[in-house]
Design an enzyme around this catalytic site. Sequence first.
Site, PDB file in Angstrom:
ATOM      1  N   GLY A 145      -8.107   7.006   7.708  1.00 26.60           N
ATOM      2  CA  GLY A 145      -8.607   7.711   6.531  1.00 26.60           C
ATOM      3  C   GLY A 145      -8.872   9.205   6.520  1.00 26.60           C
ATOM      4  O   GLY A 145      -9.293   9.642   5.499  1.00 26.60           O
ATOM      5  N   ASP A 160      -3.766   4.072   1.368  1.00 26.60           N
ATOM      6  CA  ASP A 160      -3.455   3.238   2.493  1.00 26.60           C
ATOM      7  C   ASP A 160      -4.424   2.098   2.628  1.00 26.60           C
ATOM      8  O   ASP A 160      -5.376   2.303   3.097  1.00 26.60           O
ATOM      9  CB  ASP A 160      -3.162   3.865   3.771  1.00 26.60           C
ATOM     10  CG  ASP A 160      -2.012   4.948   3.609  1.00 26.60           C
ATOM     11  OD1 ASP A 160      -0.861   4.784   3.156  1.00 26.60           O
ATOM     12  OD2 ASP A 160      -2.255   6.359   3.620  1.00 26.60           O
ATOM     13  N   ASP A 208      -8.447   4.735  -2.549  1.00 22.42           N
ATOM     14  CA  ASP A 208      -7.814   5.064  -1.565  1.00 22.42           C
ATOM     15  C   ASP A 208      -6.428   4.452  -1.691  1.00 22.42           C
ATOM     16  O   ASP A 208      -6.328   3.367  -2.218  1.00 22.42           O
ATOM     17  CB  ASP A 208      -8.661   4.752  -0.293  1.00 22.42           C
ATOM     18  CG  ASP A 208      -7.640   5.172   0.868  1.00 22.42           C
ATOM     19  OD1 ASP A 208      -7.348   5.991   1.008  1.00 22.42           O
ATOM     20  OD2 ASP A 208      -7.512   4.251   1.744  1.00 22.42           O
TER      21      ASP A 208
END
Length: 248
Positions: free
Chosen positions: A70, A22, A20
């Site tokens: 997310g 961030d 992922d």
Amino acid sequence: MEKSIEKLLKERNIKALIFDLDGVITQTARVHAHAWKRMFDDYLEERGKREGKIYKPLQIETDYRQYVDGIPRYDGVRNYLASRSIVLPEGAPTDEPGKETVAGLGNLKNSYFQEVVRQEGVDVYQDTVEWLKKQRGKGLRTAVISASKNCKAILESAGIEHLFEVRVDGVVAVELGLKGKPAPDVFLEAARQLQVQPWESAIFEDALAGVEAGKQGGFALVVGVDRTNNPTELLDHGADVVIEKFPS
């Protein structure tokens, strides 16, 4: 901790690593969180004055992680407003930032986020980058995923785009009709493009929706990256193991 991760990768015959963006690779999670809080708090204060009501402001430690973190931007708007019993028209992606629609509020949040990135640039988590380089040196495949449509620009700004063979972000998700987390679609697409199976891949996520997605997708290893001191939540939502940072 290094032996623990390395051992798990070896034991589970991992061929690919899917990260992922961030909060795992770049220190933009806090920028996203504060952009969301600024947008929602201002909107709810203004709406409350119109209605003669008081709406509870967004709490980053709880509301943000539960409803927004997310997942695709407009889903985040919809989720959080629903928690305050507010339903807005969907609007269109072309809505002016701040228009009282799901899209308009989402676009306003994005303008706040881009403003900070332009002014301050993008910082990376050096522990992630160094560990990632080591794993690439061992022949492991690499991909980056993100709900954000700013992913490519952020990678370029940080000078790390070359570290990833595949990028599945908010732009790609819209093009391919992929569902957002906690659905596993973006991870599965990254594995497909890397030409590996989920059971040959490891996921690295800091968001609760992200570890849920990794677990739902049947990935061999779901690593929760705990930058906010919430290891139990990550484990409860599907992480196999939680780390505070990547081993040196």
